[in-house]
Each structure stands twice: as structure tokens, then as C-alpha cells.
Design a protein around this motif. Sequence first.
Motif, short mmCIF file in Angstrom:
data_model
loop_
_atom_site.label_atom_id
_atom_site.label_comp_id
_atom_site.label_asym_id
_atom_site.label_seq_id
_atom_site.Cartn_x
_atom_site.Cartn_y
_atom_site.Cartn_z
N THR A 181 -21.10 -47.14 7.14
CA THR A 181 -20.79 -46.29 7.76
C THR A 181 -19.49 -45.22 7.10
OG1 THR A 181 -18.94 -47.31 9.11
CG2 THR A 181 -20.71 -47.62 9.85
N HIS A 182 -19.36 -45.97 5.91
CA HIS A 182 -18.08 -45.23 5.33
C HIS A 182 -16.96 -44.88 5.95
CE1 HIS A 182 -21.13 -43.40 1.72
NE2 HIS A 182 -21.35 -44.86 2.12
N ASN A 183 -16.54 -45.85 7.54
CA ASN A 183 -15.70 -45.68 7.48
C ASN A 183 -14.77 -47.01 7.86
OD1 ASN A 183 -15.88 -42.42 8.47
ND2 ASN A 183 -17.72 -43.50 9.60
N LEU A 184 -13.50 -47.03 8.92
CA LEU A 184 -12.60 -48.52 8.48
C LEU A 184 -13.47 -49.35 8.93
CD1 LEU A 184 -8.78 -47.12 9.88
CD2 LEU A 184 -9.74 -47.73 7.83
N ASP A 185 -13.09 -50.73 8.35
CA ASP A 185 -13.89 -51.92 8.73
C ASP A 185 -12.79 -52.30 9.48
OD1 ASP A 185 -14.34 -53.99 9.52
OD2 ASP A 185 -15.22 -54.76 6.94
N VAL A 212 -8.54 -53.46 9.60
CA VAL A 212 -7.31 -52.76 9.95
C VAL A 212 -6.90 -54.35 10.82
CG1 VAL A 212 -6.62 -51.56 11.83
CG2 VAL A 212 -8.85 -50.85 10.03
N GLU A 213 -7.30 -55.60 10.86
CA GLU A 213 -6.93 -56.33 11.71
C GLU A 213 -5.64 -57.11 11.01
OE1 GLU A 213 -8.32 -57.76 15.35
OE2 GLU A 213 -5.94 -58.14 15.78
N ARG A 214 -6.79 -57.80 9.78
CA ARG A 214 -5.72 -58.12 8.97
C ARG A 214 -4.23 -57.50 8.01
NH1 ARG A 214 -10.94 -59.76 7.02
NH2 ARG A 214 -11.07 -58.28 5.60
N VAL A 271 -14.75 -46.39 17.67
CA VAL A 271 -14.02 -46.35 18.44
C VAL A 271 -14.07 -47.40 18.54
CG1 VAL A 271 -13.70 -44.53 19.87
CG2 VAL A 271 -14.60 -43.22 17.30
N ASP A 272 -14.61 -48.07 19.67
CA ASP A 272 -14.42 -48.92 20.36
C ASP A 272 -13.21 -50.09 19.85
OD1 ASP A 272 -15.75 -47.78 22.40
OD2 ASP A 272 -17.42 -48.90 21.85
N ARG A 273 -14.07 -50.73 18.76
CA ARG A 273 -13.62 -51.84 18.07
C ARG A 273 -11.71 -51.28 18.05
NH1 ARG A 273 -14.94 -55.54 14.57
NH2 ARG A 273 -13.28 -56.43 14.66
N LEU A 274 -11.45 -50.22 17.42
CA LEU A 274 -10.16 -49.67 16.82
C LEU A 274 -9.38 -49.90 18.37
CD1 LEU A 274 -11.25 -47.17 13.89
CD2 LEU A 274 -9.64 -48.67 13.85
N ALA A 275 -10.27 -49.14 19.37
CA ALA A 275 -9.29 -48.82 20.12
C ALA A 275 -8.68 -49.88 21.20
CB ALA A 275 -9.29 -48.07 21.05
N GLU A 276 -9.88 -51.40 20.87
CA GLU A 276 -9.23 -52.59 21.40
C GLU A 276 -8.09 -53.03 20.65
OE1 GLU A 276 -9.17 -56.60 21.81
OE2 GLU A 276 -10.64 -55.63 20.03
N ILE A 277 -8.38 -52.91 19.52
CA ILE A 277 -6.90 -53.59 18.46
C ILE A 277 -5.94 -52.93 18.66
CG2 ILE A 277 -6.10 -54.22 15.89
CD1 ILE A 277 -9.42 -54.04 14.80
N GLY A 328 -8.90 -40.94 21.31
CA GLY A 328 -7.04 -42.71 20.62
C GLY A 328 -6.27 -41.15 21.33
N LYS A 329 -4.99 -41.24 20.51
CA LYS A 329 -4.27 -40.14 21.99
C LYS A 329 -4.69 -38.50 21.26
CE LYS A 329 -0.83 -41.34 23.77
NZ LYS A 329 -0.27 -41.15 24.77
#
Length: 414
Positions: free
Chosen positions: A126-130, A134-136, A157-163, A192-193
Motif C-alpha cells: 500500500t506504500h502506507n504506514l505499517d 507504528v506500535e513498536r 485506518v481501522d488498525r491505526l484508530a484502534e492503536i 481521525g481527529k
Amino acid sequence: MNADQSLYSLLHTPDGPPAFAEPLHVGRPNQGDREALFARFTQALDRNWLSNDGPLVREFEDRVAAILGVRHCVAMCNATVALEIAIRALGLSGEVIVPAYTFVATAHALQWQEIRPVFCDIRPDTHNLDPDCVERLITPRTTAILGVHVWGRGCDVDRLAEIARRRNLTLLFDAAHAFGCTHHSQPIGGFGKAEVFSFHATKFVHSGEGGAIATNDDELAEKTRFMRNFGFAGYDNVRYLGTNGKMNELSAAMGLTSLDKMDVFSQGNRENYQQYRRVLAGLPGVSVIDYPAAEQHNCQYIVLDIDPDACPLTRDQIVWVLHAHRVLARRYFFPGVHRMEPYRTEDPRAYLSLPVTENVVQRVLVLPNGSAVSAAAIGSIGEIFRWAFAHAKELGARLPASAPPGESFAGTAS
Ligand code: T4K
């Protein structure tokens, strides 16, 4: 590196001049209707109201908010300042996690405010944030995740929002590429915000220079409106630290005129995208990245992935060939923001934790698209590729394997 004359005659098919008389740029503006534009300029001049929250800016904001399905659009002079204002209004500090695979403005908007951008790797598909990376990278100093919808393809978006929820972080997005795109069938703009759009001349819909913050948060919208106007909340009443981030009426006129043609631009881009896929089909090691069929997409970027194990020329040799024909293909976002200043000096070893980014910046090539690019031009670009691949042995032996830096590169080829 200077290429000699015989090299250029070798590059020109078939032994003739460059394929294009004029340079073909990535980022030529999509042009709206001039009569409509001049009519709006006239309105602004007749009103003698050229900036400071004028009626054309308000109309632009209302139309953008409606398209995005958000409560608020706060128009700004460009996306970089819009990012800076959103970051300050959200009270971010310490460290913010961002991709290194983005336009440098994403990181600069943080660093400019002495917030450390912590570079995160991306997903190759996707060339987008993994999100796992991020979590690490979260530390006690982390205050936010700033995702970028690169090429207009939605982040996870879903996983980033959950994190973000679980770790109590702010989530915001740089949506500079993503106007007119959906993710899970919802317009990008409401995640997001806040999400920040660019309306720079090179963007799908543009206002010459311009940007906007989209949000469903009433308080944030109000605060950013004040902040873009020096913090003024009425005559003589400064409520916040502010700057001058205002969009002017002439830009808004251009933005509105561009919005009028949004569907035409995206249809044209999509046809060009399909034409590129046809003319480049079957070339070994060359693929055009996918835009998810189930989503709406502006198709503004034609992004090639060049597989070094399968392609007979390096990505940069292909750039040499294209530039020799005045097709000014771009290696976005080479060499990765972590290898640009001041980030490279601050952390010269950042690349060690960014293996996917390091790989992708060597493979990506962006070709011209937009209303300035015709089907015939795409056909000629296809012919240049086929000619180059047919002569790959000779070209590969003579062309430098890597490209010299931007200025001299474009200069040499034009
Ligand atoms: N976040 C992301 C993810 C972004 O991609 C960007 C901007 C931002 C934030 C910041 O947004 P803004 O603050 O700009 O609103 C270009 C654009 O200038 C930049 O806006 C864009 N991303 C980036 C991906 O591309 P450069 O430095 O590569 O190219 P530039 O501006 O010199 O233009 C490219 C080519 O377009 C030129 O060689 C010629 C052609 N062109 C350009 C303009 C302005 C024209 O033919 N006519 C024109 O009027 O950054």
C-alpha cells in the motif's frame, strides 16, 4: 554525470529527436473553465474583498465539506501550513510517528514546531504506514500518529484508530493526495481527529496554492479558524497564538472552478490510467500500482513499480531514457524523508529500521497524468518504453545505473 552526444542520439527513437517537443511534467495543473474563473475573479474585484474569510473562501469550504461529508472544512493558504496549524491546535508535542515515505512537508510541519518526527516503515503493498511498526515505535513521549494516504490510497485506518485509542494517542492524517478518494466506501476526510488536504497546483483539484483542514470536531474547527488568522477572535481580541494561514479569494475562485470540473478530471485521469496500463502491459518488471476497484479514486498519480530482478534496465536508467525524451518522470519520494536534512544528520542510521521504505524509494517512478496528458502522449511514452527495453543491453551498458540529483538530471535531459 554528463552524458555525451552519442548517448543522446542512442536514446532517441528511432535515431531521431526527442519524442516530445515540450517537456511533459508530472504535476501540470488540471485546468478548469476560464470563463467561470474570470467571472469569479470579477466578482471578487467588484466586491473589493480579496482575503480574510471572504465569500468565495466560504463557498469553497462549504462545497469541500459537503463532498467530504464532514462538519467542517477550514481552508488555508497551503497544506503545509494547514498541517502546522492542525498539529499546534491539537496540542501535539514530544514525538509523532510518521512515514518516511512521504513528501517532506509532512515531517517538516512537525519539526518546524520542535516536535520530533519518528519515522515509521510502510507496507510494500500500500506504500502506507505499517501498523505493526507504528506500535513498536510508541514511547512515553509519543503524542500522535500522523498517517499519510499516499497516492490517495487509504491508510489502514481501522488498525491505526484502534492503536491510537488503546495507547491514548491523537490520530490525524495528511490527505494531501486523497481529495475525491474513498476508503471502505467512505470519503477520505472524516477519519481521525482531522485530515489535511492540499490544493496545490499539482493536485487533482487545486486553487493554485491552497490547503484545508477537514474535521468533525467543532472545537478544533473553531480553534484552527482563529489560528489561521493570527489568533484573532474579532477586532483587538487575540485568543490564541496564531499565524497567517488564510486562503485568499483568488485562490478560492480557482478552487471553486476546479471543483466544478472534478468529475471530468477524475474521468480523464482514470482513462489515462487505463491507457497507461495497456501500453505498458507485458514489459518485464514494470507494473502500474493498483487503485482499489471498489473505491472512488482521483487516479491523479500514475505510479510504476520497477522490479530490479525482472526489469532489464534499472529504474534510474528508465528515468534517463524518459528525460532524454522530455518526459520528466519523478522518483517520488526519493531518497526518503529520513535521508533528507535535518533528519539525516539527526539520525544517520534511521534507514536501518526502514527496510521497506528503502526498497520502495528505489523502485517507484511516477509518470505524467492529468488533463494536460493525452492518450496519444501516453501511446508515445509506451513506445519509448518498448524501444528502450528492446535496446536494453546496449543502454544498460552505457547509461549510469543510478541517476544524478534532480537539478542536473532534468537539466541534462531537456
Ligand atoms: N503532504 C504531502 C503528502 C504532499 O504530497 C504535499 C505536497 C504536502 C503535504 C504539502 O502540500 P502543499 O503545502 O504543497 O499544499 C510537488 C508539489 O509542489 C507538492 O505540493 C506536492 N505535495 C508534491 C508531491 O509535488 P515538487 O517539488 O516535486 O514539484 P513542483 O512543485 O516543482 O512541481 C512539479 C512539476 O509540476 C514541475 O516540475 C512543473 C509542473 N508544474 C508545477 C506548477 C506549480 C506546472 O507545470 N505548473 C505549475 O503551476 O512538489
